[in-house]
Design a protein around this motif. Structure first.
Motif, short mmCIF file in Angstrom:
data_model
loop_
_atom_site.label_atom_id
_atom_site.label_comp_id
_atom_site.label_asym_id
_atom_site.label_seq_id
_atom_site.Cartn_x
_atom_site.Cartn_y
_atom_site.Cartn_z
N UNK A 236 114.57 -9.93 87.53
CA UNK A 236 114.34 -10.66 86.29
C UNK A 236 115.65 -11.09 85.62
N UNK A 237 116.58 -10.15 85.47
CA UNK A 237 117.80 -10.43 84.72
C UNK A 237 119.07 -10.36 85.56
N UNK A 238 118.95 -9.92 86.79
CA UNK A 238 120.11 -9.66 87.65
C UNK A 238 121.06 -8.67 86.98
N UNK A 239 120.50 -7.76 86.22
CA UNK A 239 121.29 -6.75 85.54
C UNK A 239 120.41 -5.52 85.29
N UNK A 240 120.92 -4.35 85.62
CA UNK A 240 120.19 -3.10 85.39
C UNK A 240 121.09 -2.19 84.58
N UNK A 241 120.58 -1.69 83.44
CA UNK A 241 121.40 -0.85 82.57
C UNK A 241 121.64 0.50 83.21
N UNK A 242 122.84 1.04 83.00
CA UNK A 242 123.20 2.33 83.58
C UNK A 242 122.32 3.46 83.09
N UNK A 243 121.69 3.29 81.92
CA UNK A 243 120.83 4.34 81.38
C UNK A 243 119.71 4.71 82.36
N UNK A 244 119.24 3.73 83.11
CA UNK A 244 118.14 3.98 84.05
C UNK A 244 118.55 5.05 85.07
N UNK A 245 119.72 4.88 85.66
CA UNK A 245 120.18 5.81 86.70
C UNK A 245 120.50 7.17 86.09
N UNK A 246 121.04 7.17 84.86
CA UNK A 246 121.39 8.43 84.20
C UNK A 246 120.13 9.24 83.91
N UNK A 247 119.12 8.58 83.33
CA UNK A 247 117.89 9.27 82.94
C UNK A 247 117.19 9.86 84.17
N UNK A 248 117.04 9.06 85.22
CA UNK A 248 116.35 9.54 86.41
C UNK A 248 117.21 10.56 87.17
N UNK A 249 118.52 10.36 87.17
CA UNK A 249 119.39 11.33 87.82
C UNK A 249 119.33 12.69 87.15
N UNK A 250 119.31 12.70 85.81
CA UNK A 250 119.18 13.95 85.07
C UNK A 250 117.82 14.60 85.35
N UNK A 251 116.77 13.78 85.42
CA UNK A 251 115.44 14.30 85.73
C UNK A 251 115.44 14.97 87.10
N UNK A 252 116.13 14.35 88.06
CA UNK A 252 116.22 14.94 89.39
C UNK A 252 116.97 16.25 89.38
N UNK A 253 118.04 16.32 88.56
CA UNK A 253 118.80 17.57 88.45
C UNK A 253 117.97 18.67 87.81
N UNK A 254 117.16 18.32 86.81
CA UNK A 254 116.30 19.32 86.13
C UNK A 254 115.29 19.92 87.11
N UNK A 255 114.86 19.11 88.07
CA UNK A 255 113.89 19.61 89.04
C UNK A 255 114.44 20.78 89.86
N UNK A 256 115.76 20.91 89.91
CA UNK A 256 116.35 22.04 90.64
C UNK A 256 115.88 23.37 90.10
N UNK B 187 119.60 8.51 93.80
CA UNK B 187 118.68 8.89 94.87
C UNK B 187 119.12 10.18 95.56
N UNK B 188 120.43 10.35 95.70
CA UNK B 188 120.94 11.56 96.34
C UNK B 188 120.60 12.80 95.54
N UNK B 189 120.49 12.64 94.21
CA UNK B 189 120.14 13.77 93.35
C UNK B 189 118.63 13.98 93.30
N UNK B 190 117.90 12.86 93.19
CA UNK B 190 116.45 12.95 93.02
C UNK B 190 115.74 13.31 94.32
N UNK B 191 116.14 12.65 95.40
CA UNK B 191 115.44 12.83 96.68
C UNK B 191 116.44 12.98 97.81
N UNK B 192 117.18 14.08 97.84
CA UNK B 192 118.23 14.25 98.85
C UNK B 192 117.67 14.34 100.26
N UNK B 193 117.92 13.30 101.06
CA UNK B 193 117.51 13.24 102.47
C UNK B 193 116.02 13.51 102.67
N UNK B 194 115.23 13.01 101.74
CA UNK B 194 113.78 13.24 101.83
C UNK B 194 113.12 12.24 102.76
#
Length: 231
Positions: free
Chosen positions: A28-48, A91-98
């Motif tokens: 849509x915008x050819x731009x993705x805000x860094x917040x997206x990766x931070x939020x999901x990356x943190x969620x993946x870390x919490x799953x630990x 992805x490496x944090x959320x789904x490591x080699x899944x």
């Protein structure tokens, strides 16, 4: 039949949700805000915290994060954008080699699968130009080029009437035009707005990453399996 652990499915769901949102904004915008990766990356870390085998998953995550310096290096070289690098790291944090395939995967599988998929837009360009030639269009009108360079250009790009999200691959040399086979930095170069010009599409590499991850989930590593390294 072996039951898939719930935490495993949650990781897959998080990864697919992140990539779907990122892919939408990239198209849509050819731009993705860094917040997206931070939020999901943190969620993946919490799953630990909820993993039954924390030591194993921490080891797998650290091993998967080998992709981080490689992704950043490729980004800095301009081969793809920052969003693509951060997507691979998240992805490496959320789904490591899944994978649910049972086939071999590595920290580089999503990236290598995406690289293989890069052949698809090349084939699309070739098909588009073949159709134009069949219709009798002189797609190389005004150009002074050899046949091999025309063939290469037909895979890398096409003649666009009104280009959008594309980089120009033509230049003027006196009274004739030439194909310019030059490198286009993913983050720094401006898209061409010149009508009726030869261009190469500025493909959202994130879409290839999404495809690479889906193949990793359902099949494994295309290159390694093709080399006979699967089970």
């Amino acid at each position: 039949m072996e039951t898939i652990p719930e935490i495993f499915l949650i990781r897959i769901g998080l990864a697919l949700g992140m990539l779907a949102i990122g892919g939408f904004f990239d198209i849509w915008k050819r731009e993705v805000h860094d917040y997206l990766w931070i939020v999901f990356g943190v969620a993946g870390a919490i799953l630990l915290i909820f993993e039954p085998n924390q030591t194993d998953i921490i080891y797998s995550t650290l091993f998967a994060l080998i992709i981080a310096p490689i992704s950043i290096l490729i980004w800095r070289m301009g081969l793809f954008g920052g969003a693509d690098a951060f997507a691979l790291i998240a992805l490496a944090v959320i789904a490591p080699q899944i994978t649910i395939s049972g086939n071999i995967v590595t920290p580089f599988t999503t990236l290598s699968n995406a690289a293989v998929l890069f052949i698809v837009p090349l084939l699309v360009n070739a098909l588009r130009n073949t159709i134009s030639k069949i219709r009798g269009e002189n797609i190389f009108e005004g150009f002074d080029e050899t046949l091999p360079r025309k063939i290469l250009a037909s895979f890398l790009g096409y003649r666009a009437k009104n280009p959008k999200y594309c980089f120009s691959i033509e230049k003027n040399e006196g009274s004739v035009k030439k194909i310019a086979f030059s490198f286009h930095h993913a983050d720094n170069e401006e898209f061409s707005e010149k009508p009726n010009t030869w261009v190469t599409p500025g493909i959202p590499y994130l879409l290839l990453i999404i495809g690479g991850f889906l193949i990793q989930l359902g099949y494994g590593d295309i290159i390694l399996i093709g080399m006979g390294m699967g089970p």
